[in-house]
Design a protein around this motif. Sequence first.
Motif, PDB file in Angstrom:
ATOM      1  N   ALA A   1      11.603  76.117  78.730  1.00  6.95           N
ATOM      2  CA  ALA A   1      10.555  75.989  77.710  1.00  6.95           C
ATOM      3  C   ALA A   1       9.863  74.632  77.831  1.00  6.95           C
ATOM      4  O   ALA A   1       8.631  74.539  77.763  1.00  6.95           O
ATOM      5  N   HIS A   2      10.665  73.580  78.025  1.00  6.52           N
ATOM      6  CA  HIS A   2      10.075  72.250  78.158  1.00  6.52           C
ATOM      7  C   HIS A   2       9.138  72.168  79.361  1.00  6.52           C
ATOM      8  O   HIS A   2       8.012  71.655  79.258  1.00  6.52           O
TER       9      HIS A   2
ATOM     10  N   GLY B   1       8.795  75.034  69.979  1.00  5.75           N
ATOM     11  CA  GLY B   1      10.006  74.773  69.202  1.00  5.75           C
ATOM     12  C   GLY B   1      11.182  74.433  70.100  1.00  5.75           C
ATOM     13  O   GLY B   1      11.931  73.480  69.846  1.00  5.75           O
ATOM     14  N   MET B   2      11.338  75.213  71.188  1.00 10.54           N
ATOM     15  CA  MET B   2      12.453  74.938  72.090  1.00 10.54           C
ATOM     16  C   MET B   2      12.289  73.598  72.787  1.00 10.54           C
ATOM     17  O   MET B   2      13.259  72.890  73.046  1.00 10.54           O
TER      18      MET B   2
ATOM     19  N   ARG C   1      14.033  67.452  72.964  1.00  9.39           N
ATOM     20  CA  ARG C   1      13.755  66.062  72.586  1.00  9.39           C
ATOM     21  C   ARG C   1      14.976  65.415  71.946  1.00  9.39           C
ATOM     22  O   ARG C   1      15.330  64.275  72.277  1.00  9.39           O
ATOM     23  N   THR C   2      15.631  66.130  71.039  1.00  7.70           N
ATOM     24  CA  THR C   2      16.842  65.582  70.411  1.00  7.70           C
ATOM     25  C   THR C   2      17.868  65.225  71.482  1.00  7.70           C
ATOM     26  O   THR C   2      18.429  64.127  71.482  1.00  7.70           O
TER      27      THR C   2
ATOM     28  N   PHE D   1      14.478  69.398  61.550  1.00  9.45           N
ATOM     29  CA  PHE D   1      13.321  68.641  61.080  1.00  9.45           C
ATOM     30  C   PHE D   1      12.191  68.672  62.113  1.00  9.45           C
ATOM     31  O   PHE D   1      11.036  68.974  61.813  1.00  9.45           O
ATOM     32  N   LEU D   2      12.533  68.373  63.387  1.00 11.11           N
ATOM     33  CA  LEU D   2      11.533  68.351  64.458  1.00 11.11           C
ATOM     34  C   LEU D   2      10.851  69.702  64.609  1.00 11.11           C
ATOM     35  O   LEU D   2       9.617  69.787  64.652  1.00 11.11           O
ATOM     36  N   VAL D   3      11.683  70.763  64.682  1.00 12.87           N
ATOM     37  CA  VAL D   3      11.121  72.084  64.950  1.00 12.87           C
ATOM     38  C   VAL D   3      10.246  72.527  63.793  1.00 12.87           C
ATOM     39  O   VAL D   3       9.125  73.028  63.985  1.00 12.87           O
ATOM     40  N   THR D   4      10.733  72.296  62.565  1.00 14.86           N
ATOM     41  CA  THR D   4       9.940  72.679  61.399  1.00 14.86           C
ATOM     42  C   THR D   4       8.582  72.000  61.416  1.00 14.86           C
ATOM     43  O   THR D   4       7.529  72.646  61.265  1.00 14.86           O
ATOM     44  N   ILE D   5       8.596  70.692  61.615  1.00 19.42           N
ATOM     45  CA  ILE D   5       7.341  69.944  61.583  1.00 19.42           C
ATOM     46  C   ILE D   5       6.415  70.410  62.700  1.00 19.42           C
ATOM     47  O   ILE D   5       5.209  70.590  62.509  1.00 19.42           O
TER      48      ILE D   5
END
Lengths: 292, 292, 292
Positions: free
Chosen positions: A24-25, A116-117, A122-123, A215-219
């Motif tokens: 995905a990245h 999202g993936m 990133r994390t 948090f990251l994915v939601t935003i």
Amino acid sequence: MEYPWDDLTLAFSRTSMFPFFDIAHYLVSVMALKQRPGAVAAAWNNPLSSWLSAMLHCFGGGILSCILLAESPLKFLTNHTNILLASSIWYIVFFCPRDLVSQGYSYQPIQFLAAGMKEVTRTWKIVGGVSDANSYYRNAWIVMIVVGWARGAGGAVITACEQLLKGDWKPEGDEWLKMSFPCKITLLGSIMFTFQHTRHLAISRHDLMFLYTIFLVTIKVTMMMTKDTAVTLTPFEDTLTRMLFGRRQQQQFSLSEKKTEVKPSSNGSASSASKRGAEPSGGAKRHAKKED
Amino acid sequence: MEYPWDDLTLAFSRTSMFPFFDIAHYLVSVMALKQRPGAVAAAWNNPLSSWLSAMLHCFGGGILSCILLAESPLKFLTNHTNILLASSIWYIVFFCPRDLVSQGYSYQPIQFLAAGMKEVTRTWKIVGGVSDANSYYRNAWIVMIVVGWARGAGGAVITACEQLLKGDWKPEGDEWLKMSFPCKITLLGSIMFTFQHTRHLAISRHDLMFLYTIFLVTIKVTMMMTKDTAVTLTPFEDTLTRMLFGRRQQQQFSLSEKKTEVKPSSNGSASSASKRGAEPSGGAKRHAKKED
Amino acid sequence: MEYPWDDLTLAFSRTSMFPFFDIAHYLVSVMALKQRPGAVAAAWNNPLSSWLSAMLHCFGGGILSCILLAESPLKFLTNHTNILLASSIWYIVFFCPRDLVSQGYSYQPIQFLAAGMKEVTRTWKIVGGVSDANSYYRNAWIVMIVVGWARGAGGAVITACEQLLKGDWKPEGDEWLKMSFPCKITLLGSIMFTFQHTRHLAISRHDLMFLYTIFLVTIKVTMMMTKDTAVTLTPFEDTLTRMLFGRRQQQQFSLSEKKTEVKPSSNGSASSASKRGAEPSGGAKRHAKKED
């Protein structure tokens, strides 16, 4: 009651990035490259150059963190599997007959899923960067923050340098004045993971990874749905700025007044520059190095 | 029957580059620097700057490969003998009374001899780069190719960066679109020596060194005699391109047609850029990093 | 009779730079940043960018010498005390209410004192650079000179690169033609300390440190008092140039004559460039890399 939660976050933090999240990245990165003007024609004319750009887009953060830790910038090339994966994706994105991949990618839910993936990776990158920096310089928490930040959001710095060398990008525009949103959020994450690592933040790492990723994915998905690029951090930043540097507007007004009155000697040039309202190429108004 | 051949190639592969071939390499590099516009006047005005440029021309490939392997870019300065040799050649080329060296160098056979001997050093550099990369990252064959390539042909990258910093070169022209011929041939050699090193190519190293050097020198002298700068690799490249990326012309036509018809959404900007025939500063049409 | 002198110089050479001299160095560096046009407005708009610039101004020499020795460019961040000190000075210089620090700094004797103390740190940096380089590459005296020079005067190189990336500085002007005076004097000191280190200069290190520091401070204060920026080294340089490269003016005239007459073939472009009297952007007339 806490055990299921712990199980969940532990299992999550042990998820392997390798096949699917990495794909995905790479897909998101290569599609970003493809949407640059002229990228498709360039890939036909000079496939090697295009492949190199794609690798810089995919592995930019890792390259930057290697440079910052005085490792070889080619270290990413030793991971043959990932190179092969990224190269395959570059190949099918640019040279697939009838451009099937781009057509599939233009379907919205796929974009959301891939983006999202990508945020999940990133994390993992931030955590990896913080650990690596700690293994080089024990407890040097500033280095840990910077390396985590570089690995998480440094790809844009590398690609900006690449474009500077190619002459595609001139460091002129006002868009470089502020950090981009992903950059800020990565910095925030890097700070949190560093303090977690140095035991100043009383939370277990897998919990923090889980919460930060959510948090990251939601935003990210919210931003993509609402087409809004500058959410949520402004009040927080304003508060911080006000705490650290005094009240902004008032201070600035009083500053320019004071400059006019009291001391045109020491920084007369600065004050005159700030008084000319709309100077287009004002000195330090841009910031190219640590953007995005 | 095979012994004399083996003896010959073994003896050849043990030739020391040190006095004569290195001198030829430094001479060709410094003469290339001198033939830049303004170089002579600059040497009189600021000898230190000119000396630095000369060192970058002479040792550029080594510097680049050191950077890529995270060694000190100053490592070349530890070899005092070679520095002294290169500095002497810079000195007599730029400051010899009556410019005797340049006059001697303008004599054609000497140019051929020096250029041929410089190509011999290229083989040695590629082999050295491949071995060094292998000692850092065992069996990382991509790294070996890149480092061998950088040491063999990376001088131009370093001097381009130097000119960029001096403001002499803007990364704009279309001449950076394609790799230069020496760069391609060095890449080819680096690939061959890497596969020889990883035992995928069933030939002994000294044989390969001998044959590749003969090939390099022959091509270089032929190119200098016929003033032809783009020989021989075009059919090979075309075949490879056709194998990897489909038939080129047809594909491109169908691509631009397809773009106009089907999906102006995802890369509309790219297609419009490629349709404007002679845009002078098209996005990714240039490639500054890995040229020559 | 020699003992008091030895005691004095030994005690001097053991002075710790840490609190006071470092503060003076950071103060002078940050004030130099503040006097750039637009720096104050930029600090209000983007404090992080301004802080980064301030760190590059304060620790630029150390960063450059780390890069040259293939250490991490972030190594300076491991010294938390000095980072905190420099950050505090950046904070009070830019954000102090009523700009008290700038007003105090505009008082001449304070400027002299700070500039003098900053020059003292330069000696310590050169000595540190020479020792560090020697611990990496034993007896590689060229590397020792370069690293000592980079640590003593390399800050300007780093800030120039920073400005290049920000687009504030274009490498065009003639002001980059010659090395600045502090750069030359640092090179001289680096050469002397290197030869002292390799026992070619029969003087003890603490004596040399004492004498060189006195020399630096005297020249700096003299220059600040007389507003003269190019003192004292010109006759020495002229002599050296005449010794190494022949008599300058005559040689240049005879050179241009000779070029017109004898050989317009090999460097015709160079001679035509040097004949056009006042070309504003002549090829190698600038030197951006090693200035100041």
